[in-house]
Scaffold this motif. Structure first.
Motif, PDB file in Angstrom:
ATOM      1  N   GLY A 149      41.793  17.925  46.852  1.00 16.42           N
ATOM      2  CA  GLY A 149      40.574  17.680  46.085  1.00 16.42           C
ATOM      3  C   GLY A 149      39.336  18.209  46.774  1.00 16.42           C
ATOM      4  N   ASP A 203      40.542  13.121  44.125  1.00 12.13           N
ATOM      5  CA  ASP A 203      39.445  13.939  43.596  1.00 12.13           C
ATOM      6  C   ASP A 203      38.130  13.202  43.757  1.00 12.13           C
ATOM      7  OD1 ASP A 203      38.368  16.221  42.410  1.00 12.13           O
ATOM      8  OD2 ASP A 203      38.680  15.496  40.368  1.00 12.13           O
ATOM      9  N   CYS A 278      42.532  13.301  38.767  1.00 14.30           N
ATOM     10  CA  CYS A 278      41.185  13.881  38.736  1.00 14.30           C
ATOM     11  C   CYS A 278      40.188  12.890  38.171  1.00 14.30           C
ATOM     12  CB  CYS A 278      41.158  15.191  37.921  1.00 14.30           C
ATOM     13  SG  CYS A 278      40.879  14.984  36.138  1.00 14.30           S
ATOM     14  N   CYS A 290      42.162  12.104  34.888  1.00 12.94           N
ATOM     15  CA  CYS A 290      43.500  12.659  34.700  1.00 12.94           C
ATOM     16  C   CYS A 290      44.545  11.628  35.096  1.00 12.94           C
ATOM     17  CB  CYS A 290      43.684  13.910  35.547  1.00 12.94           C
ATOM     18  SG  CYS A 290      42.645  15.299  35.086  1.00 12.94           S
ATOM     19  N   ASP A 327      43.740  18.572  35.757  1.00 18.25           N
ATOM     20  CA  ASP A 327      42.312  18.782  36.003  1.00 18.25           C
ATOM     21  C   ASP A 327      41.623  19.141  34.699  1.00 18.25           C
ATOM     22  OD1 ASP A 327      40.011  18.790  37.526  1.00 18.25           O
ATOM     23  OD2 ASP A 327      40.363  20.736  38.453  1.00 18.25           O
ATOM     24  N   SER A 376      44.259  23.041  39.645  1.00 18.25           N
ATOM     25  CA  SER A 376      42.830  22.812  39.424  1.00 18.25           C
ATOM     26  C   SER A 376      42.251  23.869  38.500  1.00 18.25           C
ATOM     27  CB  SER A 376      42.062  22.837  40.759  1.00 18.25           C
ATOM     28  OG  SER A 376      42.603  21.902  41.671  1.00 18.25           O
TER      29      SER A 376
END
Length: 406
Positions: A149, A203, A278, A290, A327, A376
């Motif tokens: 992250g 994240d 995320c 996420c 993501d 990502s």
């Protein structure tokens, strides 16, 4: 003379455009609704321009800064000695390659601007004996054993976390890699209810007022901290309720990312799954989370009275393996949402107003415009999309926005 200079400049621009056109390659795409315009992309096979002696490992972090520079987070520890022969003493290879440091910044042309990272720039120090899950660490080193992250805020400071053994920390650095501060502490975790400690954060999202952390590989929650003093503000689980669903036994092992031990995805689960992957702030005070292992995003809104749940956004619900929603990013005008789908190797395109899925681009594979363990996604101000891959994917790709298909 002036006219000649103008003509020469025009010829140079045309040559540059033609050169770029030669590096742009069509990508697989799918359109599900012909009534709504959809963004179109080609992959730039010349991007980035790595130094000749560097090779990328896994890339678990990505962020486009306010100046449209692209930052990635790499895992040098995912490369072995046969890939990084120049790092051996003495070198066991000729010409290539060396592992880069963890944090890399590129300009729009793909030139490497900065490269830093590692235990030397973080507080503490440790000694590790053994390898893998059997490794034993003694000391107080704060640099993660396995980074995960990346977020670059508007103040141009860099946030990163980790999901390795004991990596219960988020670190904050200047853009040149000088340590500023941290949230949590390595080797210290205390479950979903902790106001102080984290559990393998995945994240980070900072807006100048507060820092959101997807505390999601050991714990299953989102935690918010004050931007100024990093004091705890609030936490929440699925649907905005109290974090529940238990915690994972340490350490997290990558094999657990494909495990069916959780019974498979459940997009209707009242708890987050075992990887909250995320947390992304979107337009109109929205927050996208996420819930990767349940093949869904959960959409929230930040309000003066706290966080408010809005809706579930389900992504390919029948998918197994590494599952889907890893993501989220947005087109520059906020019209479209891009969702990285790890297992299916594609970027889904949603209409943000309704979150209807309009189509996708990409597919599983190793050629340009394809993905292995897509991790990502982010977007620059021109609408170009960037992606990164982990496991054996090990790359960053640039997808050039070519316009809307009406």
């Amino acid at each position: 003379m002036k006219l000649r200079r103008v003509l020469l400049m025009a010829a140079t621009v045309m040559a540059a455009s033609a050169a770029q056109a030669d590096t742009l390659v069509d990508v697989a795409r799918e359109r599900l609704n012909d009534d709504v315009p959809i963004p179109m992309f080609k992959v730039d096979t010349s991007w980035p321009k790595l130094p000749d002696d560097l090779i990328l490992g896994q890339v678990p972090g990505l962020s486009v800064d306010r100046n449209d520079n692209i930052w990635i987070l790499t895992r040098p520890n995912s490369l072995d000695a046969t890939e990084t022969g120049l790092d051996s003493d003495p070198p066991i290879a000729v010409g290539c390659c060396k592992a880069p440091l963890h944090v890399m910044q590129f300009d729009q042309e793909g030139n490497l601007l900065r490269n830093w990272g590692g235990p030397d720039i973080a507080p503490g120090e440790s000694t590790v004996t053994g390898k893998g899950p059997e490794a034993v660490e003694t000391g107080n080193e704060q640099w993660p054993a396995n980074v995960h992250g990346l977020f670059v805020d508007d103040a141009m400071t860099v946030w990163l976390g980790g999901n390795g053994n004991g990596d219960h920390v988020v670190l904050n650095f200047t853009m040149d890699g000088k340590f500023i501060r941290q949230i949590g502490r390595r080797q210290s975790t205390d479950g979903n209810g902790s106001l102080e400690f984290l559990g393998n954060p995945a994240d980070i999202a900072s807006n100048g007022e507060s820092v959101l952390v997807a505390d999601g590989y050991i714990n299953k929650r989102i935690v918010e901290f004050d931007e100024g003093d990093l004091a705890f503000k609030q936490m929440w689980g699925a649907y905005g309720g109290a974090p529940d669903g238990g915690t994972r036994d340490e350490p997290f092992d990558q094999s657990q990312a494909t495990s069916t031990g959780d019974g498979g995805a459940n997009p209707e689960s009242r708890s987050f799954g075992d990887i909250v992957h995320c947390v992304v702030r979107g337009p109109e005070n929205t927050v996208y989370v996420c819930d990767r292992r349940n093949n869904r995003l959960q959409l929230f809104r930040e309000t003066p009275s706290g966080i408010a749940f809005i809706k579930d956004i389900v992504i390919a619900p029948e998918t197994g393996g590494t599952r889907t929603a890893s993501d989220v990013a947005f087109s520059p005008d906020g019209t479209y949402v891009y969702v990285a789908d790890m297992m299916n190797g594609r970027v889904w395109i949603l209409l943000r107003e309704t979150h209807q899925i309009l189509g996708s681009f990409g597919r599983n594979g190793r050629y340009p415009g394809q993905f292995i363990w897509l991790h990502s996604v982010d977007v620059d101000s021109a609408g170009n999309v960037y992606t990164t891959e982990v496991n054996t994917g090990r790359r960053v790709q640039r997808f050039v926005f070519t316009g809307l298909a009406e």
